[in-house]
Design a protein around this motif. Structure first.
Motif, short mmCIF file in Angstrom:
data_model
loop_
_atom_site.label_atom_id
_atom_site.label_comp_id
_atom_site.label_asym_id
_atom_site.label_seq_id
_atom_site.Cartn_x
_atom_site.Cartn_y
_atom_site.Cartn_z
N THR A 87 0.85 -1.19 0.00
CA THR A 87 0.00 0.00 0.00
C THR A 87 0.89 1.24 0.00
O THR A 87 2.12 1.15 -0.02
N GLY A 88 0.25 2.38 0.01
CA GLY A 88 1.01 3.63 0.10
C GLY A 88 1.97 3.80 -1.06
O GLY A 88 1.60 3.67 -2.22
N TYR A 89 3.23 4.06 -0.73
CA TYR A 89 4.23 4.27 -1.78
C TYR A 89 4.62 2.97 -2.48
O TYR A 89 5.11 2.98 -3.60
N GLY A 90 4.46 1.86 -1.79
CA GLY A 90 4.82 0.58 -2.39
C GLY A 90 6.31 0.32 -2.42
O GLY A 90 6.79 -0.43 -3.28
N TYR A 91 7.06 0.91 -1.49
CA TYR A 91 8.50 0.65 -1.47
C TYR A 91 8.79 -0.84 -1.27
O TYR A 91 8.13 -1.53 -0.51
#
Length: 424
Positions: free
Chosen positions: A64-68
């Motif tokens: 989720t989010g930035y997907g780092y």
């Protein structure tokens, strides 16, 4: 009850239509055998890549989010690169279509003052506003000071190598694009053999120029892909061939590492590139879809070959012929009238698993100059690897059919379409 009796009773297919289709099916058995051979080879290539990258349950999760550091996303991109014979790839659900993937490539590689050269004549309709051939104010290549030229095709629809060589004398040409599929043009789709001579010519005359292939509808049709014959970059859609009918959305591009990096900055932003992009639960569909893709493409090809033979027997001009070597999954049939074109598309719709009760009508589809009629009864909206058929309402009133998740279901759609035409 036999299959023939069931289909005739439930779908109202006439005995004449069924008999014609049965004869056509027997005649194309040799083509089916060749399709199966290619599918098996491509399936093993995909399996080998999965094995080498040690794909496990962990890769099917989501971020989720930035997907780092999304392990599934990053590994899938390495698998695409390996299977397609490239240094790098981007496979993202944030790429909304094949057109979007191609657009990202063009804006990622080209700069003001450069020229884009199409080696395969006029591009597909949805690229016209990207280039700036029509429309204004949308930020086209033309508005950014990027030029465009195209090389007219020969009378038989083949690539004009002489004219291509002359066009390369323009030193502003930085990227040459080849469209593998025919789009809405009445010409052959290009096989790797067709493109190989053109790519060799470009590399000989202008080694500083990059070659990009619009690979939409062409993945896994042959045993090699364009980068394996010299292309620097390819792009396509996951709701076509490589998604295997399971990817819910997305697109890909693959090629030389430096080019893919440049494009990643266009896709997200400079300085960020491919490092971000949450998978949001899409990994499982993308992995399984890519695994299924060689088999699914074979089903679509068999449906296309049957269509060619059936409608050739009915007296229509088809491209390619059933026996021809194919560059993509698209089958064209020329009807000569809007009534017949619409009847064909409505028959294809009737045999679809979703919205089989819907009657397609021509409409003003976004990105197209003419009204388009489209049959598309798909589990994934707009997924043309599933059975679909469409065509612009303009001469020569040709339908462009593609897909078929299973040959058996594709065959039913062909029967319905042929029956419609025989009853006109």
């Amino acid at each position: 009850m036999e299959i023939k009796d069931f289909i005739q009773s439930e779908y109202g297919i006439s005995p004449e239509t069924f008999a014609l289709c049965a004869r056509a099916e027997e005649e194309v058995r040799p083509q089916f055998a060749e399709i199966d051979k290619t599918a098996e080879l491509n399936q093993i290539k995909v399996l080998k890549a999965f094995s080498e990258h040690k794909v496990s349950e962990a890769h099917l999760g989501y971020s989720t989010g930035y997907g780092y550091d999304d392990l599934g996303r990053d590994t899938l991109e390495k698998i695409y690169a390996d299977v397609f014979g490239t240094e790098s790839a981007l496979v993202r659900s944030s790429i909304v279509s094949g057109t979007h993937a191609i657009c990202s490539c063009l804006f990622g590689v080209l700069r003001p003052g450069d020229t884009l050269l199409s080696a395969t004549g006029a591009p597909y309709d949805t690229l016209e506003e990207i280039i700036g051939k029509r429309g204004s104010g949308g930020g086209s290549l033309k508005e950014w000071g990027i030029g465009y030229r195209e090389v007219p095709l020969l009378k038989d629809g083949k690539i004009n190598l002489t004219a291509l060589g002359e066009a390369l004398a323009d030193k502003s040409v930085r990227l040459v694009e080849l469209q593998r599929s025919k789009g809405y043009a009445w010409r052959p789709s290009y096989t790797l053999s067709d493109m190989e001579d053109a790519i060799a010519l470009i590399k000989q005359k202008r080694p500083d120029v990059f070659v990009m292939v619009d690979n939409c509808y062409g993945e896994f049709v042959e045993s090699l892909e364009p980068p394996q014959i010299g292309a620097d970059l390819i792009a396509g859609s996951l709701i076509k061939n490589p998604g295997g009918g399971l990817a819910l959305t997305g697109g890909y591009l693959a090629g030389k590492r430096g080019l893919v990096e440049q494009i990643s900055y266009r896709l997200t932003s400079p300085g960020i590139g491919a490092e971000v992009g949450a998978s949001l639960g899409m990994n499982r569909h993308m992995y399984q879809g890519f695994f299924m893709a060689p088999h699914t493409v074979a089903q679509a090809l068999k449906t296309a070959v049957l269509t060619a033979k059936v409608f050739e027997k009915l007296g229509y001009d088809v491209s390619p012929k059933a026996e021809d070597k194919r560059g993509d999954i698209i089958q064209s049939v020329k009807f000569g009238s809007s009534e017949k074109l619409c009847a064909f598309c409505r028959g294809i719709q009737r045999g679809a698993p979703i919205d089989s009760f819907v009657v397609p009508e021509p409409w003003d589809m976004p990105g197209y100059e003419n009204q388009v009629i489209m049959a598309a009864g798909a589990f994934v909206s707009g997924a043309s690897i599933e059975i679909s058929a469409d065509g612009p309402i303009r001469p020569p009133y040709a339908a462009y059919m593609q897909g078929g998740l299973t040959y058996e279901s594709g065959k039913l759609s062909v029967l319905c379409a042929a029956d419609n035409l025989m009853k006109l």
